[in-house]
Design a protein around this motif. Structure first.
Motif, PDB file in Angstrom:
ATOM      1  N   ILE A 191      33.403  36.807 -41.993  1.00  0.00           N
ATOM      2  CA  ILE A 191      34.391  35.752 -41.766  1.00  0.00           C
ATOM      3  C   ILE A 191      35.734  36.394 -41.409  1.00  0.00           C
ATOM      4  CG2 ILE A 191      35.653  33.859 -42.866  1.00  0.00           C
ATOM      5  CD1 ILE A 191      33.109  33.635 -44.732  1.00  0.00           C
ATOM      6  N   LYS A 192      36.403  35.863 -40.382  1.00  0.00           N
ATOM      7  CA  LYS A 192      37.696  36.386 -39.944  1.00  0.00           C
ATOM      8  C   LYS A 192      38.704  35.252 -39.800  1.00  0.00           C
ATOM      9  CE  LYS A 192      35.607  40.205 -37.342  1.00  0.00           C
ATOM     10  NZ  LYS A 192      35.473  40.831 -35.994  1.00  0.00           N
ATOM     11  N   PHE A 193      39.841  35.417 -40.459  1.00  0.00           N
ATOM     12  CA  PHE A 193      40.982  34.531 -40.272  1.00  0.00           C
ATOM     13  C   PHE A 193      42.074  35.373 -39.622  1.00  0.00           C
ATOM     14  CE2 PHE A 193      38.870  32.847 -44.156  1.00  0.00           C
ATOM     15  CZ  PHE A 193      38.607  31.553 -43.718  1.00  0.00           C
ATOM     16  N   GLN A 194      42.379  35.104 -38.369  1.00  0.00           N
ATOM     17  CA  GLN A 194      43.257  35.978 -37.611  1.00  0.00           C
ATOM     18  C   GLN A 194      44.361  35.201 -36.904  1.00  0.00           C
ATOM     19  OE1 GLN A 194      39.882  37.513 -35.234  1.00  0.00           O
ATOM     20  NE2 GLN A 194      40.494  39.553 -35.899  1.00  0.00           N
ATOM     21  N   ASN A 195      45.544  35.817 -36.811  1.00  0.00           N
ATOM     22  CA  ASN A 195      46.627  35.308 -35.982  1.00  0.00           C
ATOM     23  C   ASN A 195      46.968  33.862 -36.305  1.00  0.00           C
ATOM     24  OD1 ASN A 195      46.594  37.804 -34.316  1.00  0.00           O
ATOM     25  ND2 ASN A 195      44.587  37.011 -33.754  1.00  0.00           N
ATOM     26  N   ILE A 196      47.405  33.674 -37.549  1.00  0.00           N
ATOM     27  CA  ILE A 196      47.685  32.331 -38.050  1.00  0.00           C
ATOM     28  C   ILE A 196      49.121  32.263 -38.547  1.00  0.00           C
ATOM     29  CG2 ILE A 196      47.051  30.604 -39.790  1.00  0.00           C
ATOM     30  CD1 ILE A 196      44.198  31.839 -39.693  1.00  0.00           C
ATOM     31  N   GLU A 197      49.800  31.183 -38.160  1.00  0.00           N
ATOM     32  CA  GLU A 197      51.159  30.945 -38.625  1.00  0.00           C
ATOM     33  C   GLU A 197      51.154  29.829 -39.656  1.00  0.00           C
ATOM     34  OE1 GLU A 197      55.528  29.473 -36.971  1.00  0.00           O
ATOM     35  OE2 GLU A 197      53.923  29.977 -35.545  1.00  0.00           O
ATOM     36  N   MET A 198      51.694  30.128 -40.831  1.00  0.00           N
ATOM     37  CA  MET A 198      51.801  29.154 -41.914  1.00  0.00           C
ATOM     38  C   MET A 198      53.240  28.642 -42.000  1.00  0.00           C
ATOM     39  SD  MET A 198      48.750  29.232 -43.533  1.00  0.00           S
ATOM     40  CE  MET A 198      47.326  30.343 -43.690  1.00  0.00           C
ATOM     41  N   ASP A 199      53.400  27.334 -42.106  1.00  0.00           N
ATOM     42  CA  ASP A 199      54.724  26.750 -42.242  1.00  0.00           C
ATOM     43  C   ASP A 199      54.733  25.799 -43.436  1.00  0.00           C
ATOM     44  OD1 ASP A 199      57.245  25.709 -41.941  1.00  0.00           O
ATOM     45  OD2 ASP A 199      56.744  24.461 -40.199  1.00  0.00           O
ATOM     46  N   ASN A 200      55.370  26.258 -44.529  1.00  0.00           N
ATOM     47  CA  ASN A 200      55.499  25.426 -45.735  1.00  0.00           C
ATOM     48  C   ASN A 200      54.129  24.963 -46.250  1.00  0.00           C
ATOM     49  OD1 ASN A 200      57.066  24.181 -47.749  1.00  0.00           O
ATOM     50  ND2 ASN A 200      57.024  22.229 -46.657  1.00  0.00           N
ATOM     51  N   VAL A 201      53.212  25.902 -46.364  1.00  0.00           N
ATOM     52  CA  VAL A 201      51.854  25.627 -46.845  1.00  0.00           C
ATOM     53  C   VAL A 201      51.789  25.955 -48.334  1.00  0.00           C
ATOM     54  CG1 VAL A 201      49.441  26.310 -46.667  1.00  0.00           C
ATOM     55  CG2 VAL A 201      50.821  26.038 -44.587  1.00  0.00           C
ATOM     56  N   ALA A 202      51.262  25.034 -49.123  1.00  0.00           N
ATOM     57  CA  ALA A 202      51.298  25.203 -50.578  1.00  0.00           C
ATOM     58  C   ALA A 202      50.483  26.400 -51.063  1.00  0.00           C
ATOM     59  CB  ALA A 202      50.817  23.919 -51.263  1.00  0.00           C
ATOM     60  N   ASN A 203      49.320  26.616 -50.485  1.00  0.00           N
ATOM     61  CA  ASN A 203      48.441  27.722 -50.896  1.00  0.00           C
ATOM     62  C   ASN A 203      47.892  28.387 -49.633  1.00  0.00           C
ATOM     63  OD1 ASN A 203      48.226  27.071 -53.954  1.00  0.00           O
ATOM     64  ND2 ASN A 203      47.703  25.140 -52.949  1.00  0.00           N
ATOM     65  N   PRO A 204      48.622  29.299 -49.031  1.00  0.00           N
ATOM     66  CA  PRO A 204      48.248  29.810 -47.711  1.00  0.00           C
ATOM     67  C   PRO A 204      46.889  30.495 -47.613  1.00  0.00           C
ATOM     68  CG  PRO A 204      50.542  30.283 -48.145  1.00  0.00           C
ATOM     69  CD  PRO A 204      49.969  29.767 -49.431  1.00  0.00           C
ATOM     70  N   ILE A 220      30.457  36.171 -51.789  1.00  0.00           N
ATOM     71  CA  ILE A 220      31.428  36.190 -50.697  1.00  0.00           C
ATOM     72  C   ILE A 220      31.699  37.643 -50.314  1.00  0.00           C
ATOM     73  CG2 ILE A 220      33.783  35.614 -50.019  1.00  0.00           C
ATOM     74  CD1 ILE A 220      33.638  33.257 -51.968  1.00  0.00           C
ATOM     75  N   SER A 221      31.530  37.964 -49.033  1.00  0.00           N
ATOM     76  CA  SER A 221      31.698  39.354 -48.618  1.00  0.00           C
ATOM     77  C   SER A 221      32.102  39.439 -47.150  1.00  0.00           C
ATOM     78  CB  SER A 221      30.386  40.130 -48.822  1.00  0.00           C
ATOM     79  OG  SER A 221      29.364  39.610 -48.006  1.00  0.00           O
ATOM     80  N   ASP A 222      32.689  40.588 -46.806  1.00  0.00           N
ATOM     81  CA  ASP A 222      33.054  40.903 -45.424  1.00  0.00           C
ATOM     82  C   ASP A 222      33.989  39.835 -44.851  1.00  0.00           C
ATOM     83  OD1 ASP A 222      33.198  42.164 -43.004  1.00  0.00           O
ATOM     84  OD2 ASP A 222      31.217  41.536 -42.303  1.00  0.00           O
ATOM     85  N   VAL A 223      35.170  39.719 -45.465  1.00  0.00           N
ATOM     86  CA  VAL A 223      36.159  38.726 -45.049  1.00  0.00           C
ATOM     87  C   VAL A 223      37.445  39.446 -44.640  1.00  0.00           C
ATOM     88  CG1 VAL A 223      37.467  36.667 -45.685  1.00  0.00           C
ATOM     89  CG2 VAL A 223      35.191  37.052 -46.670  1.00  0.00           C
ATOM     90  N   LEU A 224      37.944  39.120 -43.468  1.00  0.00           N
ATOM     91  CA  LEU A 224      39.168  39.723 -42.948  1.00  0.00           C
ATOM     92  C   LEU A 224      40.263  38.669 -42.822  1.00  0.00           C
ATOM     93  CD1 LEU A 224      40.797  42.004 -41.486  1.00  0.00           C
ATOM     94  CD2 LEU A 224      39.727  41.211 -39.352  1.00  0.00           C
TER      95      LEU A 224
END
Length: 450
Positions: A345-358, A382-386
């Motif tokens: 799983i990859k979460f990449q290039n994300i902009e957070m704006d006033n997020v309670a639990n990013p 849960i494994s191999d998460v970026l």
């Protein structure tokens, strides 16, 4: 001769569209050019996305040309307008039977186009658009589809309003609006009225057991519960959709993906009362790019493992998104007592704006507010998460929270180039980490210290 040429081009277009849908590759490169140098734009995929959009445009133009000129050819394209089968489109008359008749004709014809024309408000009870169909089929929603708000109309099927069942090589577009008119359902939800029993409400738009599917340029709003669900499907492309409902509307997930493989969701705006995108059991090779999310609960994998079930999700990329004012940012959530895995799983290039639990991984999730989760000897692994190139602000002091199982700790979790600040001036954001195999690369704030 011109008509024959148009008809041939439409057939060729459908073939190419199906080929593109089946062979779209997961985007691996960073997307936010302002944060990562040399990042391609959303259309910079070797011309594939731009070509795909042009094909859709040409397809629509050819359909309209054929509809305008009429006539016959050796390869006839059937134009099926719901108004020709008795639909009134006045917002008061029940148009359900007209839509059913039109669908039967379109599905049993050769290559056909099912049209709900603009400047119409079609009032509809639950409908199942069933396949398999004789050939490729296009559904063009130019007008507005509005759900019946009579609860008695859903006695036969309380889970669906509009459902496409077992249709292959289906294109749905048009720029129209699908309105679930969900307020009557929200008012009767136990999450709004504690005296009411907790019951499921219909999903506004469901694609079940579909293959080679394209959903493009639609507006879905005020769903009874989930807005759009892709279930047991393969080779799905979704782009240019706008999904909206009030922030306090209960369980109104924007896009729900279950047991679906090879699905790409891009260039879409989602703001609801629950997850913008939720990805659950059996889903594999899921890509979400250029998503604008908020309000809502962010982008989630799970929940997984409820009721001691064994569930799997793998090959998920969330790349290039902006998440604003949501309860959560990017999240993996699993119930204690379950089994299976969530991996690659990859979460990449994300902009957070006033997020309670990013950023969240929660292996102790349970949807019970009054009682804590019961401890268990099993868990979804849960494994191999970026988490890579995630920047912005947290509305709470805990910007990163990894709460993993003691017996099945989270493994191979990598945080790379993270910069999250607490909205409260003068205070730094924190990270909480329990039972996690965690590594850092580059600049990471906040981070856990043992």
């Amino acid at each position: 001769m011109p008509l024959l040429r148009h008809s041939f081009f439409f057939s060729f277009t459908i073939i190419i569209i199906s080929f593109v849908a089946c062979n779209s590759n997961l985007q691996k490169d960073p997307l936010i050019a302002t944060y990562v140098d040399n990042s391609p734009s959303n259309d910079d995929d070797g011309g594939g996305t731009l070509l795909f959009k042009n094909l859709i445009k040409e397809n629509t133009n050819n359909v309209l040309s054929l509809n305008k000129f009429g006539g016959t050819s050796s390869h006839k394209l059937e134009i099926v307008n719901v108004n020709d089968y008795g639909a009134k489109g006045d917002g008061y008359t029940d148009d359900t039977q007209a839509f059913k008749k039109a669908w039967e004709v379109a599905c049993s014809s050769g290559e056909s186009v099912f049209v709900a024309p603009q400047d119409n408000n079609f009032l509809l009870k639950p409908i199942r658009f069933s396949g398999p169909c004789k050939s490729n089929i296009t559904v063009q929603i130019f007008g507005n589809l509005e759900a019946s708000d009579k609860l008695s109309d859903y006695k036969k099927d309380k889970s669906h309003w509009l459902i496409f069942d077992s249709v292959q090589k289906l294109l749905v577009n048009g720029g129209g609006t699908i309105n679930g008119k969900g307020n009557i359902w929200w008012e009767n939800s136990c999450k709004r009225n504690k005296k009411r029993p907790c019951k499921d409400a219909p999903t506004a738009l469901t694609f079940y057991n579909c293959k080679d599917l394209i959903v493009q340029n639609l507006k879905i709003e005020n769903a009874q519960q989930i807005h759009v669900s892709f279930q047991d499907s393969i080779n799905v492309t979704v782009f240019g959709v706008n999904i909206s409902s009030p922030e306090d509307s209960p369980n109104t997930d924007g896009i729900h993906v279950t047991n679906t493989q090879n699905i790409k969701i891009s260039s879409s705006v989602i703001g609801t009362g629950d997850d913008c995108i939720s990805i659950v059991h059996g889903s594999r090779n899921v890509e979400a790019t250029n998503i604008t999310c908020g309000p809502g609960h962010g982008i989630s994998i799970g929940s997984l493992g409820a009721g001691k079930s064994k569930e799997f999700v793998s090959g998920v990329i969330v790349n290039g998104s902006k998440i604003s004012g949501t309860k959560n940012g990017v999240r993996i959530k699993t119930w204690p007592g379950g089994s299976g895995s969530a991996s690659n799983i990859k979460f990449q290039n994300i902009e957070m704006d006033n997020v309670a639990n990013p950023i969240i991984i929660d292996q102790n999730y349970c949807d019970k507010k009054k009682k804590p989760c019961k401890k268990s000897n099993s868990a979804v692994q849960i494994s191999d998460v970026l988490f890579e190139n995630i920047i912005g602000t947290s509305a709470s002091d805990v910007a990163v929270n990894f709460d993993c199982s003691k017996k099945f700790p989270c493994k191979d979790i990598v945080m790379k180039n993270i910069d999250l600040e607490y909205e409260e001036e003068g205070e730094a954001a924190k990270a909480l980490c329990n039972n996690v195999d965690l590594s850092y690369t580059g600049h990471v704030i906040p981070r856990c210290y043992s």
